[in-house]
Design a protein around this motif. Structure first.
Motif, PDB file in Angstrom:
ATOM      1  N   ASN A   1       3.877   0.167   8.535  1.00 41.84           N
ATOM      2  CA  ASN A   1       2.896   1.230   8.330  1.00 41.84           C
ATOM      3  C   ASN A   1       3.538   2.618   8.406  1.00 41.84           C
ATOM      4  OD1 ASN A   1       0.332   2.369   8.075  1.00 41.84           O
ATOM      5  ND2 ASN A   1       0.068   2.475  10.302  1.00 41.84           N
ATOM      6  N   ARG A   2       3.381   3.402   7.357  1.00 44.01           N
ATOM      7  CA  ARG A   2       3.896   4.777   7.278  1.00 44.01           C
ATOM      8  C   ARG A   2       5.383   4.836   7.661  1.00 44.01           C
ATOM      9  NH1 ARG A   2      -0.279   8.320   6.669  1.00 44.01           N
ATOM     10  NH2 ARG A   2       0.860  10.095   7.478  1.00 44.01           N
ATOM     11  N   GLN A   3       6.102   3.820   7.230  1.00 44.06           N
ATOM     12  CA  GLN A   3       7.477   3.644   7.704  1.00 44.06           C
ATOM     13  C   GLN A   3       8.388   4.816   7.372  1.00 44.06           C
ATOM     14  OE1 GLN A   3       9.184  -0.161   7.050  1.00 44.06           O
ATOM     15  NE2 GLN A   3      11.277   0.533   7.396  1.00 44.06           N
ATOM     16  N   VAL A   4       8.374   5.255   6.118  1.00 48.38           N
ATOM     17  CA  VAL A   4       9.309   6.321   5.731  1.00 48.38           C
ATOM     18  C   VAL A   4       8.962   7.609   6.481  1.00 48.38           C
ATOM     19  CG1 VAL A   4      10.129   7.717   3.793  1.00 48.38           C
ATOM     20  CG2 VAL A   4       9.742   5.267   3.488  1.00 48.38           C
ATOM     21  N   ARG A   5       7.681   7.915   6.546  1.00 48.78           N
ATOM     22  CA  ARG A   5       7.265   9.140   7.265  1.00 48.78           C
ATOM     23  C   ARG A   5       7.721   9.076   8.726  1.00 48.78           C
ATOM     24  NH1 ARG A   5       3.284  11.880   4.184  1.00 48.78           N
ATOM     25  NH2 ARG A   5       2.744  10.604   2.389  1.00 48.78           N
ATOM     26  N   LYS A   6       7.500   7.912   9.343  1.00 50.61           N
ATOM     27  CA  LYS A   6       7.850   7.787  10.764  1.00 50.61           C
ATOM     28  C   LYS A   6       9.354   7.868  10.973  1.00 50.61           C
ATOM     29  CE  LYS A   6       3.801   5.167  12.230  1.00 50.61           C
ATOM     30  NZ  LYS A   6       3.291   3.824  12.497  1.00 50.61           N
TER      31      LYS A   6
ATOM     32  N   ARG B   1       0.814  -1.204   0.000  1.00 48.88           N
ATOM     33  CA  ARG B   1       0.000   0.000   0.000  1.00 48.88           C
ATOM     34  C   ARG B   1       0.848   1.253   0.000  1.00 48.88           C
ATOM     35  NH1 ARG B   1      -0.934   1.597   4.955  1.00 48.88           N
ATOM     36  NH2 ARG B   1      -2.743   2.791   4.321  1.00 48.88           N
ATOM     37  N   LEU B   2       0.206   2.300  -0.487  1.00 53.16           N
ATOM     38  CA  LEU B   2       0.790   3.636  -0.357  1.00 53.16           C
ATOM     39  C   LEU B   2      -0.215   4.464   0.422  1.00 53.16           C
ATOM     40  CD1 LEU B   2       2.179   4.441  -3.955  1.00 53.16           C
ATOM     41  CD2 LEU B   2       3.495   3.870  -1.914  1.00 53.16           C
ATOM     42  N   ASP B   3       0.272   5.333   1.287  1.00 49.93           N
ATOM     43  CA  ASP B   3      -0.625   6.184   2.073  1.00 49.93           C
ATOM     44  C   ASP B   3      -1.443   7.097   1.157  1.00 49.93           C
ATOM     45  OD1 ASP B   3       0.694   5.224   4.311  1.00 49.93           O
ATOM     46  OD2 ASP B   3       2.061   6.947   4.377  1.00 49.93           O
ATOM     47  N   PHE B   4      -2.534   7.572   1.700  1.00 48.48           N
ATOM     48  CA  PHE B   4      -3.405   8.544   1.007  1.00 48.48           C
ATOM     49  C   PHE B   4      -2.583   9.694   0.416  1.00 48.48           C
ATOM     50  CE2 PHE B   4      -6.331  12.262   1.480  1.00 48.48           C
ATOM     51  CZ  PHE B   4      -7.329  11.832   0.621  1.00 48.48           C
ATOM     52  N   ASP B   5      -1.616  10.181   1.189  1.00 44.42           N
ATOM     53  CA  ASP B   5      -0.841  11.352   0.757  1.00 44.42           C
ATOM     54  C   ASP B   5       0.413  11.014  -0.035  1.00 44.42           C
ATOM     55  OD1 ASP B   5      -2.455  13.318   1.767  1.00 44.42           O
ATOM     56  OD2 ASP B   5      -1.576  13.179   3.772  1.00 44.42           O
ATOM     57  N   THR B   6       0.684   9.734  -0.219  1.00 40.38           N
ATOM     58  CA  THR B   6       1.888   9.329  -0.971  1.00 40.38           C
ATOM     59  C   THR B   6       1.512   9.120  -2.428  1.00 40.38           C
ATOM     60  OG1 THR B   6       2.743   8.220   0.995  1.00 40.38           O
ATOM     61  CG2 THR B   6       3.748   7.615  -1.099  1.00 40.38           C
ATOM     62  N   SER B   7       2.403   9.521  -3.319  1.00 44.52           N
ATOM     63  CA  SER B   7       2.173   9.296  -4.750  1.00 44.52           C
ATOM     64  C   SER B   7       3.185   8.257  -5.241  1.00 44.52           C
ATOM     65  CB  SER B   7       2.340  10.603  -5.523  1.00 44.52           C
ATOM     66  OG  SER B   7       3.675  11.052  -5.416  1.00 44.52           O
TER      67      SER B   7
ATOM     68  N   VAL C   1      11.888   2.225  -3.416  1.00 46.16           N
ATOM     69  CA  VAL C   1      12.677   3.463  -3.427  1.00 46.16           C
ATOM     70  C   VAL C   1      11.729   4.668  -3.404  1.00 46.16           C
ATOM     71  CG1 VAL C   1      14.504   4.740  -4.610  1.00 46.16           C
ATOM     72  CG2 VAL C   1      14.373   2.252  -4.852  1.00 46.16           C
ATOM     73  N   TYR C   2      12.007   5.593  -2.530  1.00 44.55           N
ATOM     74  CA  TYR C   2      11.158   6.776  -2.342  1.00 44.55           C
ATOM     75  C   TYR C   2      11.976   8.056  -2.466  1.00 44.55           C
ATOM     76  CZ  TYR C   2       7.961   3.407  -0.239  1.00 44.55           C
ATOM     77  OH  TYR C   2       7.150   2.328  -0.025  1.00 44.55           O
ATOM     78  N   ILE C   3      11.327   9.098  -2.931  1.00 41.34           N
ATOM     79  CA  ILE C   3      11.889  10.435  -2.821  1.00 41.34           C
ATOM     80  C   ILE C   3      11.021  11.186  -1.810  1.00 41.34           C
ATOM     81  CG2 ILE C   3      12.471  12.604  -4.001  1.00 41.34           C
ATOM     82  CD1 ILE C   3      14.063  10.293  -5.133  1.00 41.34           C
TER      83      ILE C   3
HETATM   84  N1  URA Z   1       6.273   4.800   3.783  1.00 41.55           N
HETATM   85  C1  URA Z   1       5.381   5.734   4.140  1.00 41.55           C
HETATM   86  O1  URA Z   1       5.563   6.422   5.143  1.00 41.55           O
HETATM   87  N2  URA Z   1       4.300   5.902   3.380  1.00 41.55           N
HETATM   88  C2  URA Z   1       4.068   5.205   2.251  1.00 41.55           C
HETATM   89  O2  URA Z   1       3.053   5.416   1.580  1.00 41.55           O
HETATM   90  C3  URA Z   1       5.000   4.234   1.889  1.00 41.55           C
HETATM   91  C4  URA Z   1       6.106   4.050   2.665  1.00 41.55           C
END
Ligand code: URA
Length: 250
Positions: free
Chosen positions: A199-204, A114-120, A145-147
């Protein structure tokens, strides 16, 4: 969205569906319908104007269930998810979900992760349960991979912490790959690669470093790259892309 890749309409006339399943010509199918030998979802249909959804409706001829030739076909779609869409099917707030963006595909597709609501960014959608399992099971350690554009100035110390692991929700994350790609006044763009799917790993992770996320976009999953696919658009994966994924994670 109407895509140039769309090849099917979801609903079609009953006699056309019967003909496509190879049971009879369209004319013969009309005769079968008039003779009361065709049932849709258990009810006998005699009207010629009836329309069915080949993926959802159960159609029988002389008591035998028909299967659309395309129902068992494996479909692999790369969607560029815009922000403002949810990935899960049901939402208590009635927000739009990604299924609406691939509505012109008659198959029931599931998002891979999944991708969060706010993630593209890159979201793979498929009806291939085996591949979904492999791409989401932790043991395969599929890289995503994320930016991330974050508020504030990220220094090498913060990047080092991303690389060694950060405690979120009581558990330290696996080492990530992380690089600063742009420093702007008041914000920093970071490329970060993780193989976990918490869950929301990169944001956290970034928030834990005092770097709140402004925008987050996924640009790659495993061997797949988003490239220049426009936001809100989708494309089929090539045969090579599918084969490469299947080989990578066996
Ligand atoms: N990590 C996040 O925080 N959000 C995502 O949608 C995917 C990975």
């Amino acid at each position: 969205m109407l895509s140039k890749h769309a090849t099917y309409n979801k609903r079609m006339r009953l006699q056309k569906f019967i003909a496509e399943c190879g049971v009879a010509s369209r004319r013969k199918a009309e005769e079968l319908i008039s003779a009361g030998r065709v049932k849709v979802n258990g009810a006998t249909i005699r009207e010629m104007g009836s329309v069915v959804d080949p993926m959802k409706d159960s159609v029988t001829v002389n008591g035998e269930r028909l299967t659309s030739p395309s129902a068992s076909e494996k479909i692999y779609i790369m969607l560029h998810k815009p922000k403002g869409y949810i990935t899960s099917a049901k939402d208590q707030f009635g927000r739009p979900d990604v299924a609406a963006l691939v509505a012109d595909i008659p198959h029931r597709l599931n998002p891979v992760g999944r991708l969060d609501f706010d993630t593209s960014g890159l979201l793979l959608m498929t009806n291939d349960g085996d591949l979904t399992y492999k791409l989401t099971h932790p043991k395969y350690e599929v890289e995503k991979v994320y930016i991330a554009r974050v508020k504030g100035t990220a220094d090498e110390e913060a990047i080092g912490k991303l690389r060694t692991g950060i405690e979120i929700d009581g558990k330290v994350t696996a080492p990530a790959k992380a690089f600063i790609i742009k420093q702007q006044p008041g914000s920093t763009s970071i490329k970060i690669t993780i193989h976990e799917g918490r869950n929301r790993q990169v944001r956290k992770m970034l928030e834990a470093l005092g770097l709140p996320v402004i925008t987050l976009k996924r640009i790659a999953t495993g061997t797949l790259y988003l490239g220049d696919l426009e936001s809100g658009k989708w494309r089929h994966l090539s045969k090579t892309e599918v084969r490469t994924l299947q080989k990578m994670y066996t």
